[in-house]
Each structure stands twice: as structure tokens, then as C-alpha cells.
Design a protein around this motif. Structure first.
Motif, PDB file in Angstrom:
ATOM      1  N   LEU A 114       0.787  -1.233   0.000  1.00 39.20           N
ATOM      2  CA  LEU A 114       0.000   0.000   0.000  1.00 39.20           C
ATOM      3  C   LEU A 114       0.816   1.278   0.000  1.00 39.20           C
ATOM      4  O   LEU A 114       0.252   2.360   0.079  1.00 39.20           O
ATOM      5  CB  LEU A 114      -0.930   0.022   1.223  1.00 39.20           C
ATOM      6  CG  LEU A 114      -0.282   0.350   2.572  1.00 39.20           C
ATOM      7  CD1 LEU A 114      -1.329   0.892   3.516  1.00 39.20           C
ATOM      8  CD2 LEU A 114       0.411  -0.817   3.193  1.00 39.20           C
ATOM      9  N   ILE A 115       2.142   1.164  -0.039  1.00 40.43           N
ATOM     10  CA  ILE A 115       2.908   2.386   0.176  1.00 40.43           C
ATOM     11  C   ILE A 115       3.301   3.131  -1.101  1.00 40.43           C
ATOM     12  O   ILE A 115       3.080   4.315  -1.229  1.00 40.43           O
ATOM     13  CB  ILE A 115       4.157   2.106   1.035  1.00 40.43           C
ATOM     14  CG1 ILE A 115       3.729   1.447   2.349  1.00 40.43           C
ATOM     15  CG2 ILE A 115       4.901   3.415   1.322  1.00 40.43           C
ATOM     16  CD1 ILE A 115       4.854   1.210   3.321  1.00 40.43           C
ATOM     17  N   ASN A 116       3.910   2.408  -2.032  1.00 42.32           N
ATOM     18  CA  ASN A 116       4.484   3.134  -3.171  1.00 42.32           C
ATOM     19  C   ASN A 116       4.364   2.306  -4.441  1.00 42.32           C
ATOM     20  O   ASN A 116       3.807   1.198  -4.419  1.00 42.32           O
ATOM     21  CB  ASN A 116       5.962   3.443  -2.858  1.00 42.32           C
ATOM     22  CG  ASN A 116       6.522   4.604  -3.657  1.00 42.32           C
ATOM     23  OD1 ASN A 116       5.830   5.200  -4.497  1.00 42.32           O
ATOM     24  ND2 ASN A 116       7.781   4.930  -3.418  1.00 42.32           N
ATOM     25  N   SER A 160      10.200   0.708   0.559  1.00 39.73           N
ATOM     26  CA  SER A 160       9.364   0.987  -0.608  1.00 39.73           C
ATOM     27  C   SER A 160       9.792   2.300  -1.238  1.00 39.73           C
ATOM     28  O   SER A 160       9.063   2.891  -2.007  1.00 39.73           O
ATOM     29  CB  SER A 160       7.889   0.992  -0.232  1.00 39.73           C
ATOM     30  OG  SER A 160       7.646   1.914   0.751  1.00 39.73           O
ATOM     31  N   HIS A 161      10.999   2.755  -0.901  1.00 35.85           N
ATOM     32  CA  HIS A 161      11.573   3.942  -1.555  1.00 35.85           C
ATOM     33  C   HIS A 161      12.909   3.590  -2.197  1.00 35.85           C
ATOM     34  O   HIS A 161      13.964   4.005  -1.731  1.00 35.85           O
ATOM     35  CB  HIS A 161      11.774   5.069  -0.545  1.00 35.85           C
ATOM     36  CG  HIS A 161      10.500   5.718  -0.115  1.00 35.85           C
ATOM     37  ND1 HIS A 161       9.776   6.549  -0.941  1.00 35.85           N
ATOM     38  CD2 HIS A 161       9.814   5.662   1.036  1.00 35.85           C
ATOM     39  CE1 HIS A 161       8.698   6.981  -0.299  1.00 35.85           C
ATOM     40  NE2 HIS A 161       8.690   6.458   0.910  1.00 35.85           N
ATOM     41  N   PRO A 162      12.866   2.777  -3.278  1.00 40.70           N
ATOM     42  CA  PRO A 162      14.122   2.440  -3.947  1.00 40.70           C
ATOM     43  C   PRO A 162      14.668   3.665  -4.690  1.00 40.70           C
ATOM     44  O   PRO A 162      13.939   4.642  -4.883  1.00 40.70           O
ATOM     45  CB  PRO A 162      13.696   1.361  -4.947  1.00 40.70           C
ATOM     46  CG  PRO A 162      12.279   1.678  -5.270  1.00 40.70           C
ATOM     47  CD  PRO A 162      11.695   2.232  -3.998  1.00 40.70           C
ATOM     48  N   TYR A 224      13.998   1.586   9.065  1.00 43.80           N
ATOM     49  CA  TYR A 224      14.249   2.699   8.126  1.00 43.80           C
ATOM     50  C   TYR A 224      13.231   2.585   7.017  1.00 43.80           C
ATOM     51  O   TYR A 224      12.809   1.494   6.652  1.00 43.80           O
ATOM     52  CB  TYR A 224      15.686   2.682   7.601  1.00 43.80           C
ATOM     53  CG  TYR A 224      16.097   1.362   6.992  1.00 43.80           C
ATOM     54  CD1 TYR A 224      16.419   0.275   7.806  1.00 43.80           C
ATOM     55  CD2 TYR A 224      16.133   1.194   5.611  1.00 43.80           C
ATOM     56  CE1 TYR A 224      16.768  -0.950   7.258  1.00 43.80           C
ATOM     57  CE2 TYR A 224      16.489  -0.029   5.062  1.00 43.80           C
ATOM     58  CZ  TYR A 224      16.796  -1.093   5.883  1.00 43.80           C
ATOM     59  OH  TYR A 224      17.119  -2.307   5.341  1.00 43.80           O
ATOM     60  N   HIS A 225      12.885   3.729   6.482  1.00 44.75           N
ATOM     61  CA  HIS A 225      11.821   3.784   5.489  1.00 44.75           C
ATOM     62  C   HIS A 225      12.383   4.214   4.132  1.00 44.75           C
ATOM     63  O   HIS A 225      11.729   4.048   3.111  1.00 44.75           O
ATOM     64  CB  HIS A 225      10.763   4.756   6.006  1.00 44.75           C
ATOM     65  CG  HIS A 225       9.570   4.937   5.142  1.00 44.75           C
ATOM     66  ND1 HIS A 225       8.594   3.977   4.990  1.00 44.75           N
ATOM     67  CD2 HIS A 225       9.166   5.975   4.379  1.00 44.75           C
ATOM     68  CE1 HIS A 225       7.659   4.427   4.170  1.00 44.75           C
ATOM     69  NE2 HIS A 225       7.986   5.636   3.782  1.00 44.75           N
ATOM     70  N   SER A 226      13.597   4.767   4.145  1.00 47.73           N
ATOM     71  CA  SER A 226      14.223   5.197   2.898  1.00 47.73           C
ATOM     72  C   SER A 226      15.717   5.381   3.141  1.00 47.73           C
ATOM     73  O   SER A 226      16.178   5.259   4.275  1.00 47.73           O
ATOM     74  CB  SER A 226      13.606   6.505   2.402  1.00 47.73           C
ATOM     75  OG  SER A 226      13.789   7.537   3.355  1.00 47.73           O
ATOM     76  N   TYR A 295      11.694   9.221   8.453  1.00 46.52           N
ATOM     77  CA  TYR A 295      11.127   8.304   7.462  1.00 46.52           C
ATOM     78  C   TYR A 295      11.690   8.638   6.086  1.00 46.52           C
ATOM     79  O   TYR A 295      12.105   7.774   5.360  1.00 46.52           O
ATOM     80  CB  TYR A 295       9.590   8.407   7.430  1.00 46.52           C
ATOM     81  CG  TYR A 295       8.984   8.119   8.783  1.00 46.52           C
ATOM     82  CD1 TYR A 295       8.885   6.811   9.243  1.00 46.52           C
ATOM     83  CD2 TYR A 295       8.568   9.142   9.623  1.00 46.52           C
ATOM     84  CE1 TYR A 295       8.381   6.539  10.508  1.00 46.52           C
ATOM     85  CE2 TYR A 295       8.052   8.879  10.883  1.00 46.52           C
ATOM     86  CZ  TYR A 295       7.966   7.571  11.319  1.00 46.52           C
ATOM     87  OH  TYR A 295       7.483   7.304  12.568  1.00 46.52           O
ATOM     88  N   HIS A 296      11.706   9.928   5.758  1.00 42.78           N
ATOM     89  CA  HIS A 296      12.034  10.294   4.381  1.00 42.78           C
ATOM     90  C   HIS A 296      13.354  11.040   4.196  1.00 42.78           C
ATOM     91  O   HIS A 296      13.560  12.096   4.783  1.00 42.78           O
ATOM     92  CB  HIS A 296      10.880  11.108   3.785  1.00 42.78           C
ATOM     93  CG  HIS A 296       9.631  10.304   3.658  1.00 42.78           C
ATOM     94  ND1 HIS A 296       8.474  10.612   4.336  1.00 42.78           N
ATOM     95  CD2 HIS A 296       9.372   9.172   2.952  1.00 42.78           C
ATOM     96  CE1 HIS A 296       7.553   9.701   4.033  1.00 42.78           C
ATOM     97  NE2 HIS A 296       8.075   8.821   3.214  1.00 42.78           N
ATOM     98  N   HIS A 297      14.208  10.433   3.363  1.00 39.83           N
ATOM     99  CA  HIS A 297      15.370  11.156   2.855  1.00 39.83           C
ATOM    100  C   HIS A 297      14.838  12.043   1.744  1.00 39.83           C
ATOM    101  O   HIS A 297      13.928  11.636   1.011  1.00 39.83           O
ATOM    102  CB  HIS A 297      16.359  10.169   2.232  1.00 39.83           C
ATOM    103  CG  HIS A 297      17.254   9.507   3.230  1.00 39.83           C
ATOM    104  ND1 HIS A 297      18.553   9.875   3.397  1.00 39.83           N
ATOM    105  CD2 HIS A 297      17.017   8.515   4.113  1.00 39.83           C
ATOM    106  CE1 HIS A 297      19.103   9.124   4.342  1.00 39.83           C
ATOM    107  NE2 HIS A 297      18.185   8.289   4.803  1.00 39.83           N
ATOM    108  N   LEU A 500      -0.592   7.837  -0.151  1.00 39.52           N
ATOM    109  CA  LEU A 500       0.767   8.009   0.367  1.00 39.52           C
ATOM    110  C   LEU A 500       1.753   8.470  -0.716  1.00 39.52           C
ATOM    111  O   LEU A 500       2.202   9.594  -0.703  1.00 39.52           O
ATOM    112  CB  LEU A 500       1.257   6.694   0.996  1.00 39.52           C
ATOM    113  CG  LEU A 500       0.772   6.415   2.416  1.00 39.52           C
ATOM    114  CD1 LEU A 500       1.078   4.973   2.811  1.00 39.52           C
ATOM    115  CD2 LEU A 500       1.438   7.374   3.402  1.00 39.52           C
ATOM    116  N   HIS A 501       2.092   7.555  -1.641  1.00 34.25           N
ATOM    117  CA  HIS A 501       3.122   7.877  -2.634  1.00 34.25           C
ATOM    118  C   HIS A 501       2.693   7.443  -4.024  1.00 34.25           C
ATOM    119  O   HIS A 501       1.782   6.639  -4.173  1.00 34.25           O
ATOM    120  CB  HIS A 501       4.416   7.141  -2.306  1.00 34.25           C
ATOM    121  CG  HIS A 501       5.026   7.511  -0.992  1.00 34.25           C
ATOM    122  ND1 HIS A 501       5.485   8.770  -0.721  1.00 34.25           N
ATOM    123  CD2 HIS A 501       5.266   6.779   0.111  1.00 34.25           C
ATOM    124  CE1 HIS A 501       5.990   8.792   0.507  1.00 34.25           C
ATOM    125  NE2 HIS A 501       5.864   7.601   1.043  1.00 34.25           N
ATOM    126  N   GLY A 502       3.430   7.931  -5.030  1.00 34.83           N
ATOM    127  CA  GLY A 502       3.118   7.530  -6.394  1.00 34.83           C
ATOM    128  C   GLY A 502       4.200   7.911  -7.374  1.00 34.83           C
ATOM    129  O   GLY A 502       5.260   8.419  -6.982  1.00 34.83           O
TER     130      GLY A 502
HETATM  131 FE   LIG Z   1       7.324   7.028   2.384  1.00 41.01          FE
END
Ligand SMILES: [Fe+2]
Ligand SMILES: CC1=C(/C=C/C(C)=C/C=C/C(C)=C/C=C/C=C(C)/C=C/C=C(C)/C=C/C2=C(C)CCCC2(C)C)C(C)(C)CCC1
Length: 515
Positions: A114-116, A160-162, A224-226, A295-297, A500-502
């Protein structure tokens, strides 16, 4: 919704804007009589805006994950999510593939991605943070095969932030928990294409491990998220916001959710790791900062022998708790105050510095108020420069990812986790442009460059707006990225969810897809 819905558009659509804005987020939080505990648990709902021949079309569809199918069939929640533990599981046959060491403690893994959205060559995947990702058709939003990362690389979790290199290869990171007696963060690469003679094989068969960073603690790896990348380095932050493996392994029998196994250790340090992308070796100097949660870089780059990296950081982990559904009540906006505001921080670390420099001296030699001070034991203590406060869900022009850049596009939040505006932050001058309108809650803004853009902010910014006023319909907003003035909006006359993201997929990439 199975067909494209033509939207009413007012304003001026740039003629070059052709393609699909594809977004992901939690959509369904109640199944039968059962309700998830946390907003990040909801069943994934994909939605898309298609720009074609001067018109805008809308489409939305639930991700038909195994989790979705099992839950719908059982008419209740039968698969655990991060914030909701489910018992027992009649769909065992699908979810039975547990890790050996945890096999009786974590009985099923969710593929509720569901994230990205991730691009792998010409394919698109919905992603979350477990070992599963789900291929989707970006045109129809249909759900295709499930891919299990752990078949190709020993990871239990993956971000989910490659990142993507200039050739379109994916760089991603995942955590390998107590595998062969070790817990480590694994950096891996997925090629964007496979050799001609192996055309039938998937890119994942060619996945390569770039390197791994041992966790400081076997039983408490950081969450870590990213992560960040520069031209030559990977930037990984080991924060004192940690997963407790012993708690995780007993969560199921203790009847608690996995989220309760995450804890913030405010007395600990935050460690920075830099891996040389060519030699695959970690920079040996120990760099650290005060405890934080991030969470976010946003972006990272190199400048005169320093690595500069920008992140959105918090003083504690209150944000996650804020999104428990019991807190998301009607008076959410008034009643939920963050105890720490998201702060955009810039850290600067020197890669080359005078080894004879005195203890206590600042080793940063470029213009910034961020410092990196040499300590007696040889480690370096970093303090950030604050670029601005109150932004989240940051995006940049990805052509400038890893390079010195000027602009961040983000949603704005103040002391409650409600997005009231979007912002364009100039990180060099700290000037900020805003867009906001009454009752409008904007999502993560995505920058789309115009075809022959010469400047970093030549293009448009797309953001989905949900409204807190029932008589006002949700819409897609198109802003001129330079001026942040509205170019137009496409009204969506059906319910739209806060996502969330796209990604934006330009038309020429879609043509490659359908060839
Ligand atoms: Fe995120
Ligand atoms: C543990 C574990 C597991 C599980 C996992 C899971 C299930 C996960 C999930 C996870 C998830 C699922 C996650 C998520 C995350 C997310 C995030 C981190 C996000 C963030 C965001 C933000 C930060 C934003 C915010 C906002 C919004 C949204 C709107 C409003 C405003 C604001 C901006 C505030 C397994 C089984 C594998 C095993 C091993 C271990």
C-alpha cells in the motif's frame, strides 16, 4: 471502478503533459465487522490520472493481493498488518511460507502493498515493506503476479523507496534478520533489463547484492523507510528507532501487533553510514548525531569532499501513533498535536579532512551552519542546519537526485498531522512558495519535468486533493512548478482517498510497455 472516468477540467493543461499519474495508499479499513487498528494497515487502493489528448481520466481499483482476497472471502481480517495482528488464519496454505526461525511465531505475511509504486524495467510494482511486492498493470490497475524478494536475496523487510541509477537499475535496501547468526542491512541492485537470450526470465533473477552493513545489534536492527544516494555514495542512517526481534518473535502469542515491537531509544545515537558505490566499501570513519526518527530522505549530493544530505526528521516517534485509527476521529485536526514537528535538516559530513585537526574543531569547510566535530575517540559528531519546518512527503526533480539541487516539493503540516498546503522550498535561499485552499488536504506533490526543461523547476507539480468539506469535490491540481500558480484542476466526482506515494509515467514509457 473498472473503466476510465473522464474528468471535468478547468484551466489550461500543458500540451506536453501525456502519461499516467499512478498512486497508492490505504483504502479499506473495515472488512465485515473487523477494523484495522492503524491507518497504514488499510487494504491498498491504487488510483490513476491519465492525461491523453488534452483530457484527464480517473480510475481506481483495490490491489487484489492475496491478503485482499483472503480477507474479502472470510469477510474479516485474517492477515496481520503492521498495526493489526490477526487470528487465526484460514488461508494458511498461501501464507504458510514462514522463515524457519520464526515459523511458529509469525504465521503469515501480508502482500498488501500500500505504500508506493516501483518501476522495474518496463514493469510496475506496488510495494510495502515486507518481502512481497505485487506487479500491476499501470493502464488497467489490474493486479498481476506476486514477487517474493526473499527468493532472490536474504531479506525479511525491504524499503518501498528504492532509488534508480541513470540506466534505470534499481538500488534498494532491506533488512536480513538473524540470518546465519547475523542481522544486517543489505543493499541490492535489480537490473532494468535482462540479457536478450534470457528474455523470459525476470529482472529479479539477476538481482545482485551490492554490499551489506552489519546492524550494531543482532536483536535490535534499526527501522528505516528510505535511504539516500549521491553520485558515488549510498547514505544510510541507522536511527535509534528499532525493531525488537525478541518482541517480534513473541508478538503473535502475546497477542500484540508488530508495531508495538518498534521502540525509540532517545538516549542512543544516530549513526550515519556511507558506502562507496564503486568499491562497495563503507567509509571507515564513525559519524553520528543525536537521537532522531526519520522516514524520508529528501536528497543527497557531494560537494568539495563533503557529503550533504537532507532529511525530514522528528525528535520522537509520535507521528506513527497519531495514525492509529482510534486517534483519527472527527476532531482529528484539533485533538492531535504532534509532540515533534517534522523538520527538514541538512547534515554535512567531510570525507576528506585534515587528520591532524584538533579535537573539538569543526571539519565542515563549505558554507553551511551544519557542523561535524572531531571527537577524542576519532568519531565525528554531526549537527544539522535546519532548512525549514513542517514539511513531509518530500519530492525533488529526480533528474537532480544525487546532485546539488535547489527545490523540494512537499506537503505542509504544522502541529497536527493534517496536510493543509503544499510547499516549494528553495534549499539554497530558504525561500518557500505555498499553495493552499480552504478545506483542502493535498497529497504528496509530484514534479514532472517539461520535455526540454533546462532549469530544475521547469515543469508541473501534480497533487491529489481530498477535501474536509463534504460539498466540495476532490480534485487533481496542476501547478506551474516555477511560480506555484495553478494551471488547472480536474474534479473527481467520486470519493477519493488520502494516499501516500506515487509515480508519474510519461506516455513514451507506456508505449515501451505495450509494444
Ligand atoms: Fe514514504
Ligand atoms: C515487522 C516484520 C514483518 C512485518 C512487516 C510489515 C507488515 C510491515 C509493514 C509496514 C508498513 C505498512 C509500513 C508503513 C510505513 C509508512 C510510513 C512510514 C509512512 C510515512 C508517511 C508519512 C510520514 C506521511 C504522513 C502524512 C500523511 C500520510 C498525510 C497527512 C500528512 C502527513 C504528511 C503527516 C514481517 C512479517 C515481514 C516479518 C519480519 C518483521
Amino acid at each position: 471502478m473498472n473503466t476510465d472516468m473522464l474528468l471535468l477540467f478547468s484551466g489550461q493543461l500543458p500540451t506536453w503533459l501525456e502519461g499516467i499519474l499512478l498512486r497508492n495508499g490505504p483504502g479499506m479499513h473495515t472488512i465485515g465487522d473487523a477494523k484495522y487498528n492503524h491507518w497504514f494497515d488499510g487494504l491498498a487502493l491504487l488510483h490513476s490520472f491519465t492525461f491523453k489528448n488534452g483530457e484527464v481520466y480517473y480510475r481506481s481499483k483495490y490491489l487484489r493481493s492475496d491478503t485482499y482476497n483472503c480477507n474479502i472471502e472470510a469477510n474479516r481480517i485474517v492477515v496481520s498488518e503492521f498495526g493489526t495482528m490477526a487470528y487465526p488464519d484460514p488461508c494458511k496454505n498461501i501464507f504458510a511460507k514462514a522463515f524457519s526461525y520464526l515459523s511458529h511465531t509469525i504465521p503469515e505475511f501480508t502482500d498488501n502493498c500500500l505504500i508506493n509504486i516501483m518501476k522495474t524495467g518496463d514493469d510496475y510494482y506496488a510495494t510495502s515493506e515486507t518481502n512481497f511486492i505485487r506487479k500491476i498493470n499501470p493502464l488497467t490497475l489490474e493486479t498481476l503476479e506476486k514477487v517474493d524478494y526473499s527468493k532472490y536475496v536474504a531479506v525479511n523487510l525491504a524499503t518501498s523507496h528504492p532509488h534508480y541509477d541513470s540506466a534505470g537499475n534499481i538500488l534498494n535496501m532491506g533488512t536480513s534478520i538473524v540470518d546465519k547468526g547475523r542481522t544486517k542491512y543489505v543493499l541490492f541492485k535489480i537490473p532494468s533489463s535482462v540479457p536478450e537470450k534470457e528474455k523470459k526470465k525476470s529482472c529479479f533473477k539477476h538481482l545482485e547484492v551490492v554490499c551489506s552493513i552489519p546492524s550494531r545489534s543482532l536483536l535490535q536492527p534499526s527501522y528505516y523507510h528510505s535511504f539516500g544516494i549521491t553520485e558515488n555514495y549510498i547514505v544510510f542512517i541507522e536511527q535509534p528507532f528499532k525493531l525488537d526481534i525478541v518482541k517480534l518473535a513473541t508478538a503473535y502469542i502475546r497477542g500484540v501487533n508488530w508495531a508495538s515491537c518498534l521502540s525509540f531509544h532517545k538516549e542512543d545515537k544516530t549513526w550515519f553510514h556511507f558506502v562507496d558505490r564503486k568499491t562497495k566499501k563503507e567509509v571507515s570513519t564513525k559519524f553520528y548525531a543525536d537521537a532522531m526518527v526519520l522516514y524520508h530522505h529528501i536528497n543527497a549530493y557531494e560537494e568539495d569532499g563533503h557529503i550533504v544530505f537532507d532529511i525530514v526528521a522528528y525528535r520522537d516517534n509520535s507521528l506513527y501513533d497519531m495514525f492509529y485509527l482510534k486517534n483519527l476521529t472527527k476532531d482529528f485536526e484539533e485533538n492531535n498535536k504532534l509532540t515533534s514537528i517534522p523538520t527538514c535538516k541538512r547534515f554535512v559530513v567531510p570525507l576528506q579532512y585534515d587528520k591532524d585537526a584538533e579535537f573539538g574543531s569543526n571539519l565542515v569547510k563549505i558554507p553551511t551552519s551544519a557542523t561535524a566535530v572531531k571527537e577524542k575517540d576519532g568519531s565525528i559528531y554531526c549537527q544539522p542546519e535546519v532548512l525549514c519546518e513542517g514539511i513531509e512527503l518530500p519530492r525533488v526533480n529526480y533528474d537532480y537526485n544525487g546532485k546539488k539541487y535547489k527545490y523540494i516539493y512537499a506537503t505542509e503540516v504544522q502541529w497536527s498531522p493534517v496536510p493543509t498546503k503544499i510547499a516549494k522550498v528553495n534549499v539554497q535561499t530558504k525561500e518557500i512558495l505555498h499553495w493552499g485552499e480552504d478545506h483542502c488536504w493535498p497529497s504528496e506533490p509530484i514534479f514532472v519535468p517539461s520535455p526540454d526543461a533546462r532549469e530544475e523547476d521547469e515543469g508541473v507539480v501534480l497533487t491529489c486533493i481530498v477535501t474536509s468539506e463534504p460539498s466540495k469535490a476532490p480534485f487533481l491540481l496542476i501547478l506551474d512548478a516555477k511560480t506555484f500558480k495553478e494551471l488547472g484542476r480536474a474534479t473527481v466526482n467520486v470519493e477519493m482517498h488520502l494516499d501516500l506515494h506515487g509515480v508519474f509515467i510519461p506516455q513514451n514509457n507506456l508505449e515501451a510497455e505495450t509494444e
